[in-house]
Scaffold this motif. Sequence first.
Motif, mmCIF file in Angstrom:
data_model
loop_
_atom_site.group_PDB
_atom_site.id
_atom_site.type_symbol
_atom_site.label_atom_id
_atom_site.label_comp_id
_atom_site.label_asym_id
_atom_site.label_seq_id
_atom_site.Cartn_x
_atom_site.Cartn_y
_atom_site.Cartn_z
ATOM 1 N N HIS A 55 -15.113 17.784 45.175
ATOM 2 C CA HIS A 55 -16.516 17.583 45.527
ATOM 3 C C HIS A 55 -17.071 18.891 46.070
ATOM 4 N N TYR A 56 -18.271 19.237 45.602
ATOM 5 C CA TYR A 56 -18.929 20.423 46.148
ATOM 6 C C TYR A 56 -19.722 20.012 47.373
ATOM 7 N N ASN A 57 -19.365 20.554 48.521
ATOM 8 C CA ASN A 57 -20.051 20.273 49.770
ATOM 9 C C ASN A 57 -21.186 21.281 49.880
ATOM 10 N N SER A 58 -22.402 20.842 49.556
ATOM 11 C CA SER A 58 -23.539 21.765 49.520
ATOM 12 C C SER A 58 -23.932 22.240 50.921
ATOM 13 N N ASN A 60 -21.882 23.033 53.396
ATOM 14 C CA ASN A 60 -20.993 24.148 53.740
ATOM 15 C C ASN A 60 -20.840 25.154 52.606
ATOM 16 N N TRP A 63 -16.149 24.059 47.761
ATOM 17 C CA TRP A 63 -15.514 22.941 47.079
ATOM 18 C C TRP A 63 -14.413 22.352 47.957
ATOM 19 N N GLU A 64 -14.272 21.032 47.857
ATOM 20 C CA GLU A 64 -13.235 20.304 48.581
ATOM 21 C C GLU A 64 -12.469 19.434 47.590
ATOM 22 N N ILE A 72 -8.964 15.611 53.001
ATOM 23 C CA ILE A 72 -9.836 16.532 52.281
ATOM 24 C C ILE A 72 -9.287 17.939 52.459
ATOM 25 N N VAL A 74 -10.074 21.648 52.010
ATOM 26 C CA VAL A 74 -11.200 22.573 51.856
ATOM 27 C C VAL A 74 -10.687 23.819 51.145
ATOM 28 N N SER A 97 -21.760 18.538 41.177
ATOM 29 C CA SER A 97 -21.048 18.411 42.446
ATOM 30 C C SER A 97 -19.663 17.781 42.365
#
Length: 142
Positions: A55-58, A60, A63-64, A72, A74, A97
């Motif tokens: 998942h792309y953590n927008s 931060n 990608w996680e 998770i 990171v 994402s």
Amino acid sequence: MDNWNQQKKSMKSLCKEDKFEYLTDIAKDQNNIFLSFSMTGNLQLFRLEHIGYFHYNSGNRLWEAVLCNQRILVLKRNTNAEQILSYHPYLVQISQSFIINVSYLVMIKGNNCILLPPFDKVEALQISKSYLKKLMEKYPTI
């Protein structure tokens, strides 16, 4: 003294056998092992079967990886989708994402990807039309 030497010998042979079996198992799965640098710079080893999706953590801007134990992982800040997709052919991007591990994919219902447990409760895995087309080209039997 003889008893101690016998125990020592049997422990050495037991350890060698276990170690050999362990190393053989690792050698068999070389294609499913990934090394990744975490944000803190640590080198982490993980296996494809432990990853449900990325998942792309927008917030931060990184990608996680979501693991089967719901942990998770990171990834390093400069990791991009192309790098993740290059890890293994079973990793497929479904939106800007999300990248999923296709081996967990059960079905596509509407525009949602339904995964096997323990990822079956995730509702945010929506596939866009352009990525669905690419997925169907890669896996025509879907």
